[in-house]
Design a protein around this motif. Structure first.
Motif, PDB file in Angstrom:
ATOM      1  N   SER A  76       0.872  -1.181   0.000  1.00 30.11           N
ATOM      2  CA  SER A  76       0.000   0.000   0.000  1.00 30.11           C
ATOM      3  C   SER A  76       0.900   1.218   0.000  1.00 30.11           C
ATOM      4  O   SER A  76       2.085   1.132   0.356  1.00 30.11           O
ATOM      5  CB  SER A  76      -0.920   0.021   1.221  1.00 30.11           C
ATOM      6  OG  SER A  76      -0.170   0.263   2.395  1.00 30.11           O
ATOM      7  N   SER A 249       2.639  -1.360 -17.509  1.00 32.58           N
ATOM      8  CA  SER A 249       1.395  -2.011 -17.098  1.00 32.58           C
ATOM      9  C   SER A 249       1.208  -3.331 -17.836  1.00 32.58           C
ATOM     10  O   SER A 249       0.744  -4.317 -17.256  1.00 32.58           O
ATOM     11  CB  SER A 249       0.192  -1.089 -17.376  1.00 32.58           C
ATOM     12  OG  SER A 249       0.294   0.096 -16.614  1.00 32.58           O
ATOM     13  N   SER A 296       0.895   0.196  -8.478  1.00 37.79           N
ATOM     14  CA  SER A 296       0.522   1.602  -8.267  1.00 37.79           C
ATOM     15  C   SER A 296       1.763   2.470  -8.077  1.00 37.79           C
ATOM     16  O   SER A 296       1.811   3.607  -8.538  1.00 37.79           O
ATOM     17  CB  SER A 296      -0.414   1.736  -7.066  1.00 37.79           C
ATOM     18  OG  SER A 296       0.169   1.193  -5.906  1.00 37.79           O
ATOM     19  N   TRP A 299       3.221   3.101 -11.364  1.00 39.41           N
ATOM     20  CA  TRP A 299       2.513   4.140 -12.113  1.00 39.41           C
ATOM     21  C   TRP A 299       3.020   5.527 -11.751  1.00 39.41           C
ATOM     22  O   TRP A 299       2.798   6.481 -12.494  1.00 39.41           O
ATOM     23  CB  TRP A 299       1.013   4.042 -11.839  1.00 39.41           C
ATOM     24  CG  TRP A 299       0.348   2.932 -12.603  1.00 39.41           C
ATOM     25  CD1 TRP A 299       0.832   2.274 -13.689  1.00 39.41           C
ATOM     26  CD2 TRP A 299      -0.935   2.359 -12.330  1.00 39.41           C
ATOM     27  NE1 TRP A 299      -0.059   1.318 -14.121  1.00 39.41           N
ATOM     28  CE2 TRP A 299      -1.149   1.342 -13.301  1.00 39.41           C
ATOM     29  CE3 TRP A 299      -1.916   2.588 -11.372  1.00 39.41           C
ATOM     30  CZ2 TRP A 299      -2.313   0.572 -13.334  1.00 39.41           C
ATOM     31  CZ3 TRP A 299      -3.075   1.814 -11.411  1.00 39.41           C
ATOM     32  CH2 TRP A 299      -3.271   0.827 -12.372  1.00 39.41           C
TER      33      TRP A 299
END
Length: 331
Positions: A76, A249, A296, A299
């Motif tokens: 996270s 991705s 994430s 990204w």
């Protein structure tokens, strides 16, 4: 005396011309070969610099991503921040760049080879399809990028293995790059240096192909829409960011598999095949939380790195050409 000397010099030059008929000139093939060699050198230098700048800029994020990729801990943004902060408190600010020396040893030749190979593959495919000096059609454009990435990955893979090991281990385990090679070959065998090679190549094909394809396509569309053949630097950065987002991705699960296989010797796992590694990751952590763990962060990190890389390469190419033109005019 001056006039006599000058007359003798002129006569001597005329005599030399009479005997040899004409002063030798470089043939067109020699001139073309020189231009080609200079172009390759420019691409190598620009690519090396672009790779070094881009990877150094995102090294702390890259190291954090690798640590999560090779562990079963849930990812996270909060946990990533905590890991970075704990590392900073425990080992100091520069510890966030641990393994970056190994990254530089790998990424400088990798980026140099990849960008140079891409320019050469574009030229070869352009000649073959009759598009020399123009933007390639979609399929050859995708092929040029994939071939460039594959060429670079095949040549520099052992250095990528070393970088992954240094990123996930304590300083006491491996003191330097050479120590990693020596210890792996002694304790795990030389073939371990190429563990994870297959998923690397399978991941590089779509990653490099889509990255270069997207960047070249956006530049082509920009030129058609604006009438400006050269985008501004910030536009190149944006195009590169889009390219990195799409390319990474598409190939991310294979990147996770590659990291697990590369670091199996120090994490206690026995990953040996791509399918087996994927099955184990999915069984223990699930598809999204396992195969896409850290995406994430990618990204954030990926578009920045790829954007900086493409922009730096193009700007360096333009600057080198200008310096060479200035040097040529000064003669």
């Amino acid at each position: 005396m001056g006039e006599v000397g000058m007359g003798n010099a002129v006569q001597g030059r005329q005599g030399a011309l009479t005997q040899g008929e004409v002063l030798p000139r470089p043939s067109s093939s020699q001139s073309e070969g020189f231009k080609q060699g200079r172009s390759m050198l420019n691409s190598l230098l620009s690519g090396a610099f672009a790779g070094a700048v881009a990877k150094t800029a995102v090294a702390p994020l890259d190291r954090t991503k690798i640590i999560f990729q090779v562990s079963s801990n849930r990812f996270s943004a909060k946990e990533a921040y905590r890991l970075i902060y704990r590392t900073y408190l425990k080992d100091g600010f520069f510890s966030l760049w641990r393994g970056n020396s190994a990254t530089m040893v790998r990424v400088i030749p990798y980026a140099a080879i990849q960008f140079c190979a891409h320019e050469q593959y574009k030229r070869i495919l352009g000649n073959y399809y009759g598009f020399q000096g123009k933007a390639l059609p979609p399929v050859p454009r995708l092929l040029a990028g994939s071939l460039a990435g594959t060429t670079a990955a095949m040549i520099t893979y052992p250095l990528d293995m070393v970088r992954a090991r240094m990123a996930v281990t304590a300083k006491e385990m491996y003191s330097n790059i050479l120590h990693v090679f020596v210890r792996i070959s002694r304790e795990e065998g030389l073939k371990t240096i190429y563990r994870g090679f297959t998923p690397t190549i399978l991941g590089v094909i779509p990653y490099a192909g889509l990255s270069f394809y997207t960047y070249e396509t956006l530049k082509k569309l920009h030129a058609e829409q604006t009438g400006r053949p050269q985008p501004y630097s910030y536009e190149r950065l944006a195009f590169g960011a889009c390219a990195g987002l799409i390319g990474q991705s598409a190939s991310y699960p294979l990147d996770v598999v590659r990291r697990r296989m590369q670091t199996a010797g120090v994490t206690g796992h026995t990953y040996s095949t791509i399918a087996g590694t994927m099955r184990e990751i999915v069984a223990e952590e699930g598809v999204i939380r396992g195969l896409y763990k850290g995406l994430s962060m990618n990204w954030v990190k990926g578009p920045i790195a790829v954007g900086i890389s493409f922009m730096t390469f193009d700007v360096m190419q333009i600057l080198l050409r200008k310096f060479q033109q200035l040097g040529y005019n000064a003669r």
